[in-house]
Structure formats: C-alpha cells, structure tokens
Design a protein around this motif. Structure first.
Motif, PDB file in Angstrom:
ATOM      1  N   VAL A  19     -52.254  28.539  52.784  1.00 17.97           N
ATOM      2  CA  VAL A  19     -51.102  28.080  53.564  1.00 17.97           C
ATOM      3  C   VAL A  19     -50.234  27.237  52.654  1.00 17.97           C
ATOM      4  CG1 VAL A  19     -50.326  26.786  55.572  1.00 17.97           C
ATOM      5  CG2 VAL A  19     -52.488  28.059  55.663  1.00 17.97           C
ATOM      6  N   LEU A  20     -48.993  27.665  52.459  1.00 23.01           N
ATOM      7  CA  LEU A  20     -48.074  26.947  51.577  1.00 23.01           C
ATOM      8  C   LEU A  20     -47.225  25.980  52.371  1.00 23.01           C
ATOM      9  CD1 LEU A  20     -46.853  29.838  49.250  1.00 23.01           C
ATOM     10  CD2 LEU A  20     -48.785  28.287  48.944  1.00 23.01           C
ATOM     11  N   ASP A  21     -47.053  24.782  51.806  1.00 21.51           N
ATOM     12  CA  ASP A  21     -46.173  23.804  52.440  1.00 21.51           C
ATOM     13  C   ASP A  21     -44.736  24.269  52.288  1.00 21.51           C
ATOM     14  OD1 ASP A  21     -48.343  22.232  53.013  1.00 21.51           O
ATOM     15  OD2 ASP A  21     -48.215  21.129  51.102  1.00 21.51           O
ATOM     16  N   SER A  22     -43.996  24.208  53.373  1.00 25.28           N
ATOM     17  CA  SER A  22     -42.587  24.611  53.309  1.00 25.28           C
ATOM     18  C   SER A  22     -41.790  23.486  52.682  1.00 25.28           C
ATOM     19  CB  SER A  22     -42.060  24.920  54.712  1.00 25.28           C
ATOM     20  OG  SER A  22     -42.311  23.832  55.568  1.00 25.28           O
ATOM     21  N   ALA A  23     -41.123  23.816  51.603  1.00 28.27           N
ATOM     22  CA  ALA A  23     -40.342  22.806  50.886  1.00 28.27           C
ATOM     23  C   ALA A  23     -39.074  22.470  51.657  1.00 28.27           C
ATOM     24  CB  ALA A  23     -39.981  23.328  49.500  1.00 28.27           C
ATOM     25  N   VAL A  24     -38.755  21.182  51.678  1.00 24.66           N
ATOM     26  CA  VAL A  24     -37.527  20.732  52.345  1.00 24.66           C
ATOM     27  C   VAL A  24     -36.412  20.709  51.307  1.00 24.66           C
ATOM     28  CG1 VAL A  24     -36.424  18.870  53.607  1.00 24.66           C
ATOM     29  CG2 VAL A  24     -38.879  19.316  53.918  1.00 24.66           C
ATOM     30  N   PRO A  25     -35.390  21.556  51.456  1.00 28.37           N
ATOM     31  CA  PRO A  25     -34.322  21.615  50.444  1.00 28.37           C
ATOM     32  C   PRO A  25     -33.535  20.305  50.380  1.00 28.37           C
ATOM     33  CG  PRO A  25     -33.731  22.907  52.383  1.00 28.37           C
ATOM     34  CD  PRO A  25     -35.143  22.472  52.573  1.00 28.37           C
ATOM     35  N   ARG A  26     -33.223  19.921  49.149  1.00 26.17           N
ATOM     36  CA  ARG A  26     -32.413  18.709  48.965  1.00 26.17           C
ATOM     37  C   ARG A  26     -30.942  19.054  49.128  1.00 26.17           C
ATOM     38  NH1 ARG A  26     -34.767  16.785  43.259  1.00 26.17           N
ATOM     39  NH2 ARG A  26     -34.766  19.058  42.996  1.00 26.17           N
ATOM     40  N   PRO A  27     -30.194  18.190  49.811  1.00 24.79           N
ATOM     41  CA  PRO A  27     -28.776  18.506  50.073  1.00 24.79           C
ATOM     42  C   PRO A  27     -27.925  18.484  48.808  1.00 24.79           C
ATOM     43  CG  PRO A  27     -29.313  16.294  50.841  1.00 24.79           C
ATOM     44  CD  PRO A  27     -30.608  16.927  50.434  1.00 24.79           C
ATOM     45  N   GLU A  28     -28.257  17.603  47.872  1.00 19.91           N
ATOM     46  CA  GLU A  28     -27.431  17.484  46.677  1.00 19.91           C
ATOM     47  C   GLU A  28     -27.976  18.359  45.560  1.00 19.91           C
ATOM     48  OE1 GLU A  28     -27.496  13.406  45.631  1.00 19.91           O
ATOM     49  OE2 GLU A  28     -26.232  12.764  47.308  1.00 19.91           O
TER      50      GLU A  28
ATOM     51  N   ASN B  80     -23.712  19.716  34.458  1.00 22.21           N
ATOM     52  CA  ASN B  80     -24.658  18.978  35.290  1.00 22.21           C
ATOM     53  C   ASN B  80     -25.358  17.866  34.509  1.00 22.21           C
ATOM     54  OD1 ASN B  80     -25.047  20.216  38.181  1.00 22.21           O
ATOM     55  ND2 ASN B  80     -24.706  21.949  36.793  1.00 22.21           N
ATOM     56  N   GLY B  81     -24.767  17.471  33.335  1.00 22.71           N
ATOM     57  CA  GLY B  81     -25.205  16.267  32.642  1.00 22.71           C
ATOM     58  C   GLY B  81     -26.175  16.463  31.507  1.00 22.71           C
ATOM     59  N   TYR B  82     -26.620  17.675  31.236  1.00 21.83           N
ATOM     60  CA  TYR B  82     -27.637  17.885  30.216  1.00 21.83           C
ATOM     61  C   TYR B  82     -27.022  18.026  28.829  1.00 21.83           C
ATOM     62  CZ  TYR B  82     -30.807  18.834  34.110  1.00 21.83           C
ATOM     63  OH  TYR B  82     -31.551  18.722  35.253  1.00 21.83           O
ATOM     64  N   THR B  83     -27.801  17.674  27.804  1.00 24.81           N
ATOM     65  CA  THR B  83     -27.448  17.950  26.414  1.00 24.81           C
ATOM     66  C   THR B  83     -28.022  19.319  26.064  1.00 24.81           C
ATOM     67  OG1 THR B  83     -27.510  15.608  25.841  1.00 24.81           O
ATOM     68  CG2 THR B  83     -27.685  17.191  24.021  1.00 24.81           C
ATOM     69  N   VAL B  84     -27.207  20.173  25.465  1.00 25.80           N
ATOM     70  CA  VAL B  84     -27.605  21.563  25.284  1.00 25.80           C
ATOM     71  C   VAL B  84     -27.590  21.942  23.811  1.00 25.80           C
ATOM     72  CG1 VAL B  84     -27.081  23.958  25.851  1.00 25.80           C
ATOM     73  CG2 VAL B  84     -26.694  22.164  27.548  1.00 25.80           C
ATOM     74  N   LEU B  85     -28.674  22.580  23.363  1.00 25.91           N
ATOM     75  CA  LEU B  85     -28.754  23.230  22.059  1.00 25.91           C
ATOM     76  C   LEU B  85     -28.950  24.723  22.324  1.00 25.91           C
ATOM     77  CD1 LEU B  85     -31.325  20.814  20.359  1.00 25.91           C
ATOM     78  CD2 LEU B  85     -28.826  20.705  20.187  1.00 25.91           C
ATOM     79  N   THR B  86     -28.259  25.578  21.574  1.00 22.83           N
ATOM     80  CA  THR B  86     -28.363  27.021  21.836  1.00 22.83           C
ATOM     81  C   THR B  86     -28.757  27.778  20.576  1.00 22.83           C
ATOM     82  OG1 THR B  86     -26.021  27.411  21.342  1.00 22.83           O
ATOM     83  CG2 THR B  86     -26.603  26.901  23.638  1.00 22.83           C
ATOM     84  N   ALA B  87     -29.348  28.942  20.803  1.00 27.36           N
ATOM     85  CA  ALA B  87     -29.719  29.839  19.705  1.00 27.36           C
ATOM     86  C   ALA B  87     -29.774  31.257  20.253  1.00 27.36           C
ATOM     87  CB  ALA B  87     -31.060  29.440  19.111  1.00 27.36           C
ATOM     88  N   GLU B  88     -29.353  32.236  19.410  1.00 30.97           N
ATOM     89  CA  GLU B  88     -29.365  33.629  19.849  1.00 30.97           C
ATOM     90  C   GLU B  88     -30.519  34.418  19.265  1.00 30.97           C
ATOM     91  OE1 GLU B  88     -26.237  36.136  18.342  1.00 30.97           O
ATOM     92  OE2 GLU B  88     -25.745  34.685  16.765  1.00 30.97           O
ATOM     93  N   SER B  89     -31.307  33.780  18.413  1.00 33.64           N
ATOM     94  CA  SER B  89     -32.468  34.455  17.840  1.00 33.64           C
ATOM     95  C   SER B  89     -33.575  33.441  17.615  1.00 33.64           C
ATOM     96  CB  SER B  89     -32.112  35.137  16.513  1.00 33.64           C
ATOM     97  OG  SER B  89     -31.812  34.154  15.539  1.00 33.64           O
ATOM     98  N   SER B  90     -34.774  33.943  17.388  1.00 34.70           N
ATOM     99  CA  SER B  90     -35.904  33.043  17.180  1.00 34.70           C
ATOM    100  C   SER B  90     -35.739  32.234  15.902  1.00 34.70           C
ATOM    101  CB  SER B  90     -37.190  33.860  17.145  1.00 34.70           C
ATOM    102  OG  SER B  90     -37.103  34.891  16.163  1.00 34.70           O
ATOM    103  N   GLU B  91     -35.194  32.865  14.846  1.00 33.29           N
ATOM    104  CA  GLU B  91     -35.006  32.157  13.575  1.00 33.29           C
ATOM    105  C   GLU B  91     -34.020  31.001  13.738  1.00 33.29           C
ATOM    106  OE1 GLU B  91     -34.748  35.364  14.024  1.00 33.29           O
ATOM    107  OE2 GLU B  91     -36.336  36.301  12.823  1.00 33.29           O
ATOM    108  N   GLU B  92     -32.907  31.274  14.429  1.00 32.66           N
ATOM    109  CA  GLU B  92     -31.911  30.228  14.633  1.00 32.66           C
ATOM    110  C   GLU B  92     -32.481  29.100  15.484  1.00 32.66           C
ATOM    111  OE1 GLU B  92     -27.376  29.601  16.428  1.00 32.66           O
ATOM    112  OE2 GLU B  92     -28.326  31.575  16.470  1.00 32.66           O
ATOM    113  N   LEU B  93     -33.265  29.454  16.499  1.00 30.25           N
ATOM    114  CA  LEU B  93     -33.813  28.433  17.388  1.00 30.25           C
ATOM    115  C   LEU B  93     -34.756  27.503  16.626  1.00 30.25           C
ATOM    116  CD1 LEU B  93     -34.847  28.733  21.010  1.00 30.25           C
ATOM    117  CD2 LEU B  93     -36.558  27.887  19.421  1.00 30.25           C
ATOM    118  N   LEU B  94     -35.618  28.056  15.794  1.00 27.58           N
ATOM    119  CA  LEU B  94     -36.535  27.225  15.019  1.00 27.58           C
ATOM    120  C   LEU B  94     -35.767  26.331  14.054  1.00 27.58           C
ATOM    121  CD1 LEU B  94     -39.313  29.881  14.272  1.00 27.58           C
ATOM    122  CD2 LEU B  94     -39.460  27.946  15.847  1.00 27.58           C
TER     123      LEU B  94
END
Length: 643
Positions: free
Chosen positions: A509-518, A546-560
C-alpha cells in the motif's frame, strides 16, 4: 508248361520285402526331420541321424531312455496328459513344445505323434516326426515385438503392397484420420489418405519415387474421413526379401499440426520483437524532439495575456506535443521499453476500482459484468499499466458490439501445467492469476487474430483508432512477465485471456503524496549530460530559471573534463541514459569516485539495461522519463536532493 515251385516263389517275395524294408529304413535314416520310434511306455527304440543333430544325443545314448530325456519343464503335467490321452485313443497328436538338448540349451519343435497298432488292433508303438522351429519362433517373437512397436508408435504407419494398396494401418493413423482399418485395407494410399489440396500429381510422384528410387520424403497434406486436412511429414520406402525383390511398401508420417502452430506463434513473436525494437528506437529520438517542443511551448506561454492569439497557438502546439508523447508512450509500452514501477497488488481490488470508470466508457445497450473470484493470489505489476490493459480491452470490446451486448471481466487463480505450456511456448508452468475479458461482439477471423497485436493495425474506419490499443496491451503484459491469448470466432464474440505469475508477498500500500502548491526551487550545482543539443539547452534554461547553477556536457569526455575543472562541489548529475561513448550508468560511476556525495538522476525516452531490467527500475535508481514538464523535473530534483 513249367510251373514255379511254391518254395522259390516264397523266397523271392521275402527278398523283395527285405529290400523294401531296407529302403524304408534308409529313407527314415536320411530324412531331414528327426524321427523317433518308441514303445508304449515311452522307451525309445530307434532314432535317426536328424534326431542326433537336433538333440546332441547319439543313438546309443538315446535308445533305451524314455521321452522324459528331452523334457525341459516348460510344459505342464496337464499338457502331457492331454497329449497321451489323444495318442492312446488312437488319434494322431500334433502340437508344439519346448525341449532341452544334451548341452542344456532349449529348442522349439513342432511334432506329429502317430500311434502304431499290431495285427490285433492294439497300440504297441508310437512314431514321432519332429520339426525344429526354433529359428521360426525367434523370428515370430521378433516380428511380434516389432508389430507391437509399430502398432503403438506415436508416428502414423501404413504398410502396403507394391502397387500402393494399404495392407496395414496402425492405431496412430486410425486415430488421426478417423478411419477404421477395414475402411482402409485394400484402398490405394494416395487416393484414400492424401488431400486434393496437395500440389498436382504429388500422389504419382510419391508412388514413382517409392517404387523406382527406393523412397520419398517431404511435407504434404493428409485428409481425414470427415474431409478436413492436416499437415504431415511423410517418409516412404520399400520392403524387400533376402533376394532384393520388392514385397511391398511402407509409409511413416508425423502430424505437423502442433509444430506448424508453434512455428506460427514463434514467427509472430519474432515479428513483434523486431517491430518493438524499431518502435523503441524511434521513440528514443522522438521523445527528445517532443521534450524540446513541449518545454519551449510552456516557456513561451508565460507572461502572455489570456486574450493573446499567440497563447492559443502555443497551447495547440503543447496539446499536439502531449498527444504525440502519449502515442510514443504507447509505442514504448508495446516494445517493452517503457519504465514501469511494479508493486505487489490485489487484482480484484484494482478491477473493482476501475470498473466504476468503465461504466462511463460503455454505452447504455452494453451490460458490464464483473465476476471476481474471492481469495485471489497477489501479482507484481504496475497498477497504472494494468488499468490501461483493462480500459483498452473494454473499449475494444465496446467498439466490436455496435448493436450492444455483454462485456464480462473475470479473475481467477489457475495453474498452468507442463502440457499447457508445451502448446503455449511463451508460458512458464506454475501458479497464475487469470484476467479474462470477453464480449459478445462481431468476433474476428483467423487472419485478423494473427495481426491484432501489431502496432498501427486496426480494423476500424480511418480516423476512428490509432491501432495502438491492443499493441499497448501486448507490451504491458509481456513486460509484466505475463502472457496473453485471444480466442475468437466471427459472429460469436472474442475472449482475451491474460495470465500473470503469482507472488507470495503481501499487498503493498503506497502512501498518496500530497502535491505541493509551489514549484520547488534550489541553489545547488547540477551537471547536465545530454547529447541532444535542443534538449540540453532546454534543461539548462529550466534549471537556471529555478535558481540552480548548471554545468553542461554533450559527451562523456567533455563531462569528465568539466567536472575535473570545476572546483566547487557538484551536487547532482542529471544524465541521459544513452550517451556517445560511455553510457550514463558508467559515467555516473566514474564521477562518484571523485564526488562520493553526488546524487544521480537518469533521464531517457528509451529504457536501457544500463539502469533497468526489462523496463523495471533497478533498486536505488532515480529516473525521469522524457518528455517531462518543468514542474515534474523540479519536483524530481528536490525529491532526490532533499532525501
């Protein structure tokens, strides 16, 4: 005239008689058959050379002995009593017995015993003429065993003469064809047992090759007494004597009905698998495109007043994207590439809940009946997907009953044994829960049934269906380790039988999550690994806003490389599962070594065994399915980061 003296005439007759007796004795001595002369009490007084050869006893050893010398103990006392009663009554006795040679070995003989009477009509001696039938008995036993094997063989066997007339047909053939042996004996094999639906002149070809070339083998069609046909594999050959002369012919055949059916099932399964691979591959790329369309249409709607015409157009783009995403999810469900979240559940409870909604899907002229057996075992499946199965089958049944009727939903515990599984090769034996959906609609012919689970195949009018409903059902059942079978006849309705393996676990039995308004925000650093440029740009924009700091990469080599150069902590890796070079799971493992506290969220529109097994998430894996909305992404991030 001279007259012969009586003394001379008598002497000549005696000489002739003596010569005759000598000839008779020589004939008896030279006879191929053993001959024995015995007294009334059974004492042997004369035996010939054939007797010596048969028994191993010399004449000197045998004469003076009684007939008990040869007894083997194989015959009962009553056997000998009946034999002596016959002889002493003056009649000739004929019969078979088993006797013993001097070396102890047994032999079979056929014997004729004739009583000999004197001038007064009294029986004084017996003459026994023997025939060694040991080899014949051996052959008879071998033939008897062979006949039993042939008679009880699983294969169908016929034996015929050199012209092809049937002389013998075993039980398997009689059962398969419905004929009696009397109905077949004397009939020509080709005209009695071969169907007219075979290629032209096949009967002549089989006969010609059997007689001229020693035999024929291949697939053909046999007909039953009732006129129906069934496929067989037939091998024919010649029966010859020791001199190579053809005495007759034989035919051995196997019923291929079951094998052909299994081959058809396998072919369908292979076709479905191939289509599924194609659908899954298309869905992967398509979901990236849809993610970009849906995401940017949402962003562009912000700030537009309600009466702005651009807002309505953007809403239509978003609506079309959502519809396309729904179709893509159906393709993924069919190809078993959709991520599911199974739990232990009570199928009866789910059917009861969904039946309330089903009443709104069917028309007033359709009666919806639920027959749910109590005490149902639990199964492990994704409840949302099982609901989708029931809804799709009910809608399909509704559309098959334009004039109304009944839809019956049933559940039951059942056990599928080895016999059932042999005829249904994708099923594993054991305890199952059955979900059965039946209707009284128009039904389907065999050709339609063979294709109903194919994606985009539909019998509905253009624009009335996508052809993905039953394909989705098929995929969900297979992904849930179940099996599905359809039974239908034109004008007699359709039944879908689905079997889910039982599990010996309590209902979760799973608890039904109460959605947050914001919409939750954050300030952590997120490393985004995505090879599709449009999707990468969209995710980055959503995170930054939404306030986050973002780093991006298009391949595994670039990400590492990016992660090595970045000095501050990296809190979470958001990575596509399928990446060029190293895959998302291995990439995450590499980063974990340098950032032990790194959280991971995988995203994909296509499942991979990297993070799932047959579409089921591995333990401890966090996943978000493409295409996703801004809200679902932000909530997933906070769920993982705040854990």
């Amino acid at each position: 005239m001279k007259t012969e003296r009586p003394e001379r005439r008598k002497s000549g007759e005696s000489a002739e008689l003596q010569d005759l007796l000598t000839l008779q004795a020589a004939a008896l001595e030279a006879a191929a058959n053993p001959i024995v002369i015995s007294q009334l009490d059974g004492t042997l007084i004369w035996v010939n050379r054939a007797f010596e050869r048969l028994t191993g006893y010399t004449r000197a050893e045998a004469i003076g002995q009684t007939t008990r010398l040869l007894r083997s103990g194989q015959q009962s006392p009553s056997f000998y009593q009946q034999m002596w009663d016959t002889i002493l009554s003056g009649q000739v006795w004929q019969g078979e017995m088993v006797n013993r040679r001097k070396d102890g070995s047994l032999y079979h003989e056929e014997m004729t015993i004739t009583p000999v009477k004197n001038g007064a009509g009294k029986i004084t001696h017996f003459i026994a003429i023997k025939l060694d039938i040991t080899e014949r008995k051996s052959w008879e036993e071998r033939i008897c065993r062979l006949a039993q094997v042939v008679e009880n063989a699983a294969e169908m066997v016929t034996i015929g003469d050199s012209e092809g007339r049937i002389a013998f047909a075993n039980r398997a053939l009689l059962r398969a064809t419905g004929y009696s042996e009397d109905e077949l004996v004397g009939k020509f094999f080709a005209t009695s047992l071969l169907s007219h639906n075979n290629p032209p002149h096949l009967d002549e070809e089989i006969r010609r090759r059997t007689i001229s070339h020693g035999g024929w083998s291949g697939e053909c069609i046999r007909c039953r007494k009732d006129g129906s046909d069934f496929p067989i594999f037939l091998s024919t050959g010649q029966i010859k004597d020791n001199q190579g002369r053809i005495l007759g012919t034989f035919g051995i055949s196997q019923d291929l009905t079951e094998r052909k059916r299994l081959e058809e099932q396998l072919a369908v399964a292979q076709k479905m698998e191939a289509v599924g691979q194609l659908a899954g591959g298309v869905a992967h790329d398509f979901n990236n495109l849809l993610g970009v369309m849906i995401g940017y249409s949402e962003l562009l709607q912000e700030g537009l007043p309600p009466d702005d015409l651009r807002l309505r157009k953007l809403q239509q783009i978003k609506k079309a994207g959502d519809r396309a995403a729904s179709l893509t999810r159906q393709l993924l469900a069919f190809s078993r590439k959709q991520v599911i979240r199974p739990r232990v559940m009570d199928l009866n409870a789910l059917v009861s809940d969904v039946s309330k909604m089903l009443t709104r899907l069917v028309r007033e002229d359709i009666e919806l009946i639920c027959n749910l057996k109590p005490g149902l075992s639990t199964i492990k499946a994704d409840p949302t997907q099982i609901e989708q199965i029931i809804i799709n089958l009910v809608v399909n049944a509704r559309d098959a009953m334009p004039d109304g009727g009944k839809i019956i939903i049933e559940t039951a515990n059942t056990y599928l044994d080895e016999s059932y599984c042999r005829s249904h090769p994708t099923v594993k034996p054991g305890r199952h829960v059955a979900l059965v959906v039946s209707d009284t609609g128009t039904g389907m012919d065999a050709k339609t049934q063979a294709r109903i689970f194919e994606p985009f195949f539909t019998t509905k009018e253009l624009g009335k269906g996508t052809g993905l409903g039953l394909a989705t059902v098929y995929g969900i059942v297979k992904q849930s380790e179940g099996s599905i079978w359809v039974y239908s006849q034109l004008g007699k309705g359709t039944t879908f039988k689905i079997y889910f393996p039982c599990v010996d676990e309590a209902v979760q039995v799973l608890d039904s999550a109460v959605p947050r308004p914001e919409l939750p925000r954050g300030t952590e650093t997120i490393l985004v690994a995505e090879d599709a440029e449009g999707m990468r740009d969209l995710v980055s924009e959503l995170l930054i806003r939404n306030g986050y700091t973002v780093l991006t990469a298009e391949s595994s080599e670039e990400l590492l490389s990016v992660s090595d150069r970045y000095a501050a902590p990296i809190h979470l890796l958001l990575t596509d599962v399928v990446m060029p070079g190293i895959n998302g799971r291995d990439l995450a493992d590499c980063l974990k070594a340098a950032h032990p506290d790194l959280r991971i969220i995988y995203m994909s529109g296509y499942t991979s065994d990297t993070i799932v097994h047959h579409g089921v998430l591995r333990e401890g894996i966090d996943f978000i399915e493409k295409p996703f909305t801004e809200e679902s992404l932000m909530r997933k991030l906070r769920e993982v980061l705040d854990r």
